[in-house]
Design a protein around this motif. Structure first.
Motif, PDB file in Angstrom:
ATOM      1  N   PRO A   2     -32.564   2.072  22.264  1.00  0.00           N
ATOM      2  CA  PRO A   2     -31.440   1.162  22.097  1.00  0.00           C
ATOM      3  C   PRO A   2     -30.401   1.409  23.185  1.00  0.00           C
ATOM      4  O   PRO A   2     -30.285   2.509  23.715  1.00  0.00           O
ATOM      5  N   VAL A   3     -29.648   0.361  23.491  1.00  0.00           N
ATOM      6  CA  VAL A   3     -28.707   0.420  24.604  1.00  0.00           C
ATOM      7  C   VAL A   3     -27.274   0.361  24.086  1.00  0.00           C
ATOM      8  O   VAL A   3     -26.966  -0.402  23.180  1.00  0.00           O
ATOM      9  N   MET A   4     -26.411   1.180  24.677  1.00  0.00           N
ATOM     10  CA  MET A   4     -24.973   1.099  24.442  1.00  0.00           C
ATOM     11  C   MET A   4     -24.304   0.863  25.789  1.00  0.00           C
ATOM     12  O   MET A   4     -24.704   1.446  26.787  1.00  0.00           O
ATOM     13  N   ASP A   5     -23.280   0.002  25.780  1.00  0.00           N
ATOM     14  CA  ASP A   5     -22.555  -0.158  27.021  1.00  0.00           C
ATOM     15  C   ASP A   5     -21.653   1.055  27.231  1.00  0.00           C
ATOM     16  O   ASP A   5     -21.469   1.883  26.335  1.00  0.00           O
ATOM     17  N   ALA A   6     -21.112   1.162  28.433  1.00  0.00           N
ATOM     18  CA  ALA A   6     -20.338   2.348  28.791  1.00  0.00           C
ATOM     19  C   ALA A   6     -19.135   2.535  27.880  1.00  0.00           C
ATOM     20  O   ALA A   6     -18.793   3.662  27.503  1.00  0.00           O
ATOM     21  N   GLN A   7     -18.488   1.426  27.497  1.00  0.00           N
ATOM     22  CA  GLN A   7     -17.308   1.529  26.643  1.00  0.00           C
ATOM     23  C   GLN A   7     -17.689   2.044  25.251  1.00  0.00           C
ATOM     24  O   GLN A   7     -16.994   2.883  24.677  1.00  0.00           O
ATOM     25  N   GLN A   8     -18.804   1.549  24.714  1.00  0.00           N
ATOM     26  CA  GLN A   8     -19.215   1.969  23.375  1.00  0.00           C
ATOM     27  C   GLN A   8     -19.540   3.455  23.333  1.00  0.00           C
ATOM     28  O   GLN A   8     -19.081   4.175  22.435  1.00  0.00           O
ATOM     29  N   ILE A   9     -20.305   3.956  24.293  1.00  0.00           N
ATOM     30  CA  ILE A   9     -20.656   5.372  24.273  1.00  0.00           C
ATOM     31  C   ILE A   9     -19.424   6.228  24.539  1.00  0.00           C
ATOM     32  O   ILE A   9     -19.265   7.312  23.963  1.00  0.00           O
ATOM     33  N   ALA A  10     -18.486   5.728  25.364  1.00  0.00           N
ATOM     34  CA  ALA A  10     -17.255   6.473  25.612  1.00  0.00           C
ATOM     35  C   ALA A  10     -16.421   6.580  24.337  1.00  0.00           C
ATOM     36  O   ALA A  10     -15.853   7.637  24.030  1.00  0.00           O
ATOM     37  N   GLU A  11     -16.337   5.475  23.586  1.00  0.00           N
ATOM     38  CA  GLU A  11     -15.566   5.489  22.342  1.00  0.00           C
ATOM     39  C   GLU A  11     -16.191   6.423  21.304  1.00  0.00           C
ATOM     40  O   GLU A  11     -15.478   7.155  20.603  1.00  0.00           O
ATOM     41  N   LEU A  12     -17.502   6.394  21.191  1.00  0.00           N
ATOM     42  CA  LEU A  12     -18.174   7.276  20.235  1.00  0.00           C
ATOM     43  C   LEU A  12     -18.030   8.740  20.645  1.00  0.00           C
ATOM     44  O   LEU A  12     -17.833   9.622  19.794  1.00  0.00           O
ATOM     45  N   THR A  13     -18.134   9.010  21.939  1.00  0.00           N
ATOM     46  CA  THR A  13     -17.959  10.388  22.417  1.00  0.00           C
ATOM     47  C   THR A  13     -16.546  10.875  22.129  1.00  0.00           C
ATOM     48  O   THR A  13     -16.343  12.013  21.683  1.00  0.00           O
ATOM     49  N   ALA A  14     -15.557  10.013  22.355  1.00  0.00           N
ATOM     50  CA  ALA A  14     -14.162  10.390  22.082  1.00  0.00           C
ATOM     51  C   ALA A  14     -13.965  10.666  20.596  1.00  0.00           C
ATOM     52  O   ALA A  14     -13.256  11.613  20.218  1.00  0.00           O
TER      53      ALA A  14
END
Length: 221
Positions: A2-14
């Motif tokens: 599955p793919v996450m855009d850069a903003q989504q993975i950044a938000e989840l990491t934060a």
């Protein structure tokens, strides 16, 4: 995957980092406490992929402890007559998993906790594979039944600080599951039958826990 855009993975990491940086509240001698983040969802939704990505991005702040390490061994499934439903709730040592989570929530100074992993090439759990040091502030655990509220699974949710539920289009998810089984040695007709009769039965059960998650994460292909 599955793919996450850069903003989504950044938000989840934060969001995961905020958990890792939590402390025990106001007062003198504030100290960092260990948190446990759960990632749930049906088979093939991308739980292990996201969990591994978060651990990588968080550096030494997090360790991944998968629920799949508590699969019953194949010999025991054969003895119980449950080999054809491997992955169903009763084919795991849920009590053992709960006991490990409770132990991980209360780290003892100087004590490393060893957790089991699951080897997909062997289709077997492997004991003592994952070391969780006492100073690790975040444990990420992923699996189908973190939100399951029946039997020995019921206490799991109370031991997790947050649970995220992953959603992926069922057609894409089934295709990924079949491909994964083929990759690990099953022929395609057998893999398709296994997904239809076993994995998807488990998926329908997992979906019932969606509303108990703190966050629903939509994924695309």
């Amino acid at each position: 995957m599955p793919v996450m855009d850069a903003q989504q993975i950044a938000e989840l990491t934060a969001r995961a980092r905020r958990l890792a940086d939590s402390d025990d509240g106001p007062g003198s001698g504030r100290r960092r406490v260990r948190r446990i983040l759960g990632i749930a969802g049906p088979p093939g939704a991308g739980k292990s992929t996201l969990a591994a990505a978060l651990v990588d991005r968080l550096g030494g702040l997090a360790v991944l402890v998968p629920m799949d390490g508590f699969h019953l061994a194949q010999a025991e499934l054969n003895r119980l007559g449950r080999a054809g439903r491997k992955g169903a709730p009763d084919t795991f040592d849920a009590t053992g998993y709960t006991a490990l989570l409770a132990r991980l929530r209360a780290p003892e100074p100087g004590t490393v906790v060893y957790a089991p992993a699951f080897d997909r090439s062997l289709e077997e759990p492997v004991a003592g594979s994952i070391a969780v040091g006492p100073g690790t502030p975040l444990v990420i655990t992923e699996g189908n039944y973190l939100l399951h509220d029946a039997g020995a699974w019921k206490p799991v949710r109370t031991l997790l600080d947050e649970v995220w539920f992953l959603e992926l289009d069922p057609v894409i998810r089934v295709r990924r599951l079949v491909d994964r089984h083929v990759h690990h040695g099953k022929d395609r007709p057998y893999a398709e039958r296994w997904v239809r009769e076993s994995d998807e039965a488990n998926a329908r059960l997992v979906e019932r826990g969606r509303d108990r998650a703190d966050l629903v994460v939509p994924l695309s292909d």
